[in-house]
Design an enzyme around this catalytic site. Structure first.
Site, short mmCIF file in Angstrom:
data_model
loop_
_atom_site.label_atom_id
_atom_site.label_comp_id
_atom_site.label_asym_id
_atom_site.label_seq_id
_atom_site.Cartn_x
_atom_site.Cartn_y
_atom_site.Cartn_z
N SER A 422 0.81 -1.21 0.00
CA SER A 422 0.00 0.00 0.00
C SER A 422 0.84 1.26 0.00
O SER A 422 0.34 2.35 -0.26
CB SER A 422 -0.92 0.02 1.23
OG SER A 422 -0.15 0.07 2.43
N GLU A 455 -5.80 -0.35 -6.79
CA GLU A 455 -4.86 0.58 -7.40
C GLU A 455 -3.83 -0.24 -8.18
O GLU A 455 -3.13 -1.09 -7.59
CB GLU A 455 -4.15 1.42 -6.33
CG GLU A 455 -5.07 2.45 -5.69
CD GLU A 455 -4.39 3.24 -4.59
OE1 GLU A 455 -4.59 4.47 -4.53
OE2 GLU A 455 -3.66 2.62 -3.77
#
Length: 589
Positions: A422, A455
């Site tokens: 992340s 993402e």
């Protein structure tokens, strides 16, 4: 307010004559309120001194379903026509001088006793009321965003507000299908400042060319559960309104987080105010509806077929990803550090699927098929025949690099290798693998079976067909994918954590109430949870680690790690995971 009157027609039925409302100022708040009142069947006198604004709003209403029906809307620049209104709402820009001037024009036009509501968000309602010379007639409506049906509003009465004005205020709120909420002026101001800072940072990210406005909005809406993306919200609020509010905060606090982004200033200078002018971060049609491309994006070319998937790790994220890939029909092998951990992970996935069946989110057939496709292992050699392998181990770069070094040796040439990091460097993982063209970032959000966002992170070295394969694979899982270059924090964390850090900074100020601030953000802006509850959900230790990485990368004040957060983590407060956090288990305020 004018009373409702009953008139008996020839059929003997009673007609109800609804009160006439006045709305002064047809910016974002005024136009939205006008629409709500007219939709509820009220005649409205709409006043604005800008003839272009009057013409634009008139044209928009006529374009809705072939034009407005029912009671008349009078568009005018003449305040004297307000004399026939039973209640008047002032909705001009939120400055004391502008509001005082318009309120005097209103009181000059209407009879004493006519309720007058100011839509101020930052001014003192009592001070504005006193300045009119008719304080008993004045109350306030505080909107956080332009109102839509079911939106929150804070009715504000002063000690001088008459009972009839208070009653009329409640009647208008009900007529406009708004939801009255109780949010104190201080918490409302804090919530507004936190959100405006987030919106401003989103403009900066967009101006840097890191991601498109649509991708930023999609990422924040799906990744954080926001009712609107930040740039879409700016268009809705009005770029000029947001710019003025940010400028005021910057001047009062000196906090550079509130200095309006240069792109925002340029757009305002060009009179691109957002939805109300039809042009902002998005374009809008003559009805004020956003013109946007298809959400799914362009077709994928060059993608390879992904059949068998490997997942490395046995924690919550690894288990969630394995559940998603198996439920989507991919034979999936989960590789853990030992046979016991692999077995425990498979058992946890089965329990998760069972809960999904109970909740009606997963069919019995899907559960059975997914479990048939799942297998566990503790040797990386089990990944040799996988088309795509997803690493989901601890968020530690040394640990991840060691895994990718091993994957580079264990996996067949051409296997797509993905990291779920992340906030760490995807390029560093690619380098460790020894095959930088094969490595991509696929950042799932937790819990992976529930969250729709991914993402998709590209390095400078990733091969085009690898990127295309990853994109097609994620779409096949039913995920919405937003692309972004490899940079610490990507889209969501780079915008979210300054917002969370700003909330933590409020604890240095006497009187800040964690629960009240969270409630103000939730009730005012419709966020699924306030910043402190969100920190508990993410994990205070995880949040602190992400702050550390962001600050190490950017070295700017907005990313500076929070001292109170570090102290909580040092004292063993980790949030929801150990039931000790800001909103969990008795952490002191």
């Amino acid at each position: 307010m004018t009373d409702q009157t009953g008139e008996t027609g020839q059929t003997g039925q009673t007609k109800i004559s609804l009160p006439v409302y006045g709305v002064v100022g047809l910016g974002s708040i005024g136009e939205s309120l006008l629409r709500l009142l007219h939709a509820a069947g009220h005649a409205v006198i709409a006043v604005d001194t800008d003839l272009d604004v009057l013409a634009r709003v008139d044209k928009r209403l006529k374009a809705l379903d072939g034009g407005p029906s029912g009671p008349e809307i009078t568009f005018t620049a003449d305040h004297s026509l307000l004399r026939s209104a039973g209640l008047i709402v002032e909705a001009v820009p939120d400055s004391a001088a502008a509001k005082s001037r318009v309120l005097h024009q209103i009181t000059a036009a209407c009879e004493p006793g006519t309720p007058i509501l100011t839509s101020t968000a930052g001014q003192s309602v009592a001070r504005l009321a006193i300045a009119t010379g008719r304080p008993a007639d004045v109350a306030g409506l505080r909107f956080f965003t332009p109102p839509v049906p079911g939106a929150p509003v804070v009715p504000v009465r002063t000690a001088l507000t008459s009972a009839s004005t208070a009653e009329a205020t409640d009647a208008l709120v009900a007529a406009a299908s708004l939801v009255p909420v109780e949010v104190g002026a201080g918490p409302a101001a804090d919530a507004t400042a936190l959100v405006l800072g987030l919106l401003n940072r989103s403009v900066v990210l967009c101006s840097e060319g890191y991601a498109t406005q649509a991708d930023i909005d999609t990422a924040m809406r799906l990744g954080c559960g926001l009712p609107q993306g930040p740039l879409e919200m700016l268009d809705h609020i009005g770029l000029d309104t947001a710019h003025e509010a940010l400028t005021g905060l910057w001047r009062r606090t000196g906090d550079c987080a509130f200095e309006p982004a240069p792109l925002l200033s340029r757009m305002v200078a060009d009179e691109r105010y957002g939805r109300k002018t039809g042009d902002g971060f998005y374009a809008y049609d003559e009805c004020g509806d956003k013109l946007a491309p298809a959400a799914d994006g362009p077709a994928v070319s060059g993608a390879r077929t992904v059949r068998r998937v490997g997942v490395v790790g046995s924690g919550a994220m690894a288990r969630g990803i394995a559940e998603v890939t198996a439920a989507a029909g991919h034979p999936t092998v989960l590789v853990a550090r030992g046979a016991d951990k692999a077995a425990q992970a498979l058992e946890a996935i089965a329990e998760s699927l069972t809960r999904g069946v109970r909740r009606g989110k997963v069919t019995v057939e899907t559960k059975a098929a997914a479990l048939e496709l799942l297998s566990g292992a503790h040797e990386l050699s089990s990944l040799a025949d996988c088309d795509l392998v997803i690493e989901a181990v601890a968020e530690d770069l040394d640990v991840k690099r060691a895994v990718f070094t091993a994957l580079g040796e264990a996996c067949a040439p051409g296997t797509v290798l993905a990291t779920t990091t992340s906030s760490l460097s995807v390029a560093a993982c690619a380098e460790a693998a020894g095959r930088p063209g094969d490595v991509v970032g696929i950042h799932f959000f937790n819990p992976a079976p529930v969250m729709k966002l991914v993402e998709l992170v590209r390095t400078d070295t990733v091969a085009p067909d690898v990127l295309a394969t990853a994109l097609a694979f994620c779409r096949g899982l039913g995920k919405t994918t937003v692309p972004c270059p490899d940079r610490t924090g990507f889209i969501v964390n780079s915008l979210l954590f300054p917002y969370l850090g700003a909330a933590m900074a409020l604890l240095d100020r006497p009187g800040t109430d964690i629960e009240v601030t969270d409630s103000a953000v939730q009730r005012g802006f419709g966020y699924p949870m306030g910043p402190f509850a969100l920190l508990d959900t993410i994990g205070l230790d995880v949040s602190l680690a992400i702050q550390d990485r962001l600050y190490e990368r950017f070295m700017t004040p907005e990313y500076e790690p929070s001292a109170p957060l570090a102290e909580l983590v040092g004292a063993g407060f980790l949030g929801r995971k150990n039931k000790r956090g800001l909103r969990t288990g008795g952490a002191t305020r």
